[in-house]
Design a protein around this motif. Structure first.
Motif, PDB file in Angstrom:
ATOM      1  N   ALA A   1       2.739   1.723  -3.471  1.00  0.00           N
ATOM      2  CA  ALA A   1       1.934   1.604  -4.700  1.00  0.00           C
ATOM      3  C   ALA A   1       2.058   2.842  -5.587  1.00  0.00           C
ATOM      4  O   ALA A   1       2.104   2.720  -6.820  1.00  0.00           O
ATOM      5  CB  ALA A   1       0.471   1.352  -4.350  1.00  0.00           C
TER       6      ALA A   1
ATOM      7  N   LYS B   1       4.654  -3.293  -6.104  1.00  0.00           N
ATOM      8  CA  LYS B   1       3.657  -4.263  -5.655  1.00  0.00           C
ATOM      9  C   LYS B   1       4.406  -5.508  -5.193  1.00  0.00           C
ATOM     10  O   LYS B   1       5.614  -5.634  -5.399  1.00  0.00           O
ATOM     11  CB  LYS B   1       2.703  -4.620  -6.786  1.00  0.00           C
ATOM     12  CG  LYS B   1       3.398  -5.258  -7.978  1.00  0.00           C
ATOM     13  CD  LYS B   1       2.436  -5.502  -9.109  1.00  0.00           C
ATOM     14  CE  LYS B   1       3.190  -6.118 -10.279  1.00  0.00           C
ATOM     15  NZ  LYS B   1       2.352  -6.291 -11.447  1.00  0.00           N
TER      16      LYS B   1
ATOM     17  N   ASP C   1       0.828  -1.207   0.000  1.00  0.00           N
ATOM     18  CA  ASP C   1       0.000   0.000   0.000  1.00  0.00           C
ATOM     19  C   ASP C   1       0.864   1.259   0.000  1.00  0.00           C
ATOM     20  O   ASP C   1       0.615   2.202  -0.748  1.00  0.00           O
ATOM     21  CB  ASP C   1      -0.924   0.032   1.216  1.00  0.00           C
ATOM     22  CG  ASP C   1      -2.059  -0.988   1.146  1.00  0.00           C
ATOM     23  OD1 ASP C   1      -2.262  -1.588   0.069  1.00  0.00           O
ATOM     24  OD2 ASP C   1      -2.729  -1.174   2.174  1.00  0.00           O
TER      25      ASP C   1
END
Length: 123
Positions: A24, A29, A21
């Motif tokens: 990102a 990822k 998160d």
């Protein structure tokens, strides 16, 4: 030159989610998840961050003096990642600001396991 940096964590699910998160916006990822270790980055051919539970099955311990430094490309992105990290459960270890006039801008956090991470921009 650097392939990946590994940090020890106590909860793989939480660590993978936190860093996926958080990073990102930089195009990162989870690229490979092997249960005990996961690699997070843009591609397997660029530098990555790996999170893992210690191989010796002992508790993880953040290193004293160890730090992962991430250059997101601008002062604005330093601020954005710092605030996003705090929202995701990190703690402040140094608010965003100019550290060396006209040369180094940085912010520092501790992830949920206590690992120190810097976001920085030169210039």
């Amino acid at each position: 030159m650097i392939g990946y940096v590994t940090i020890g964590v106590s909860d793989m699910g939480r660590a993978k989610q936190f860093y996926a998160d958080l990073l990102a916006d930089l195009g990162a990822k989870v690229l490979m998840d092997m249960e005990r270790i996961a690699f997070i980055g843009k591609s397997m051919g660029t530098p990555m961050l790996a999170v893992c539970t210690p191989y010796d099955q002992q508790p993880n311990h953040p290193g004293n003096g160890n730090m992962v430094a991430i250059n997101p490309g601008s002062k604005e992105m330093v601020d954005k990642l710092y605030h996003k990290a705090i929202e995701l459960g990190a703690t402040c270890d140094g608010e965003p600001g100019q550290r060396i006039p006209d040369r180094f801008y940085g912010a520092y956090i501790r992830d949920p396991d206590g690992n120190k991470v810097a976001f920085f921009h030169f210039g």
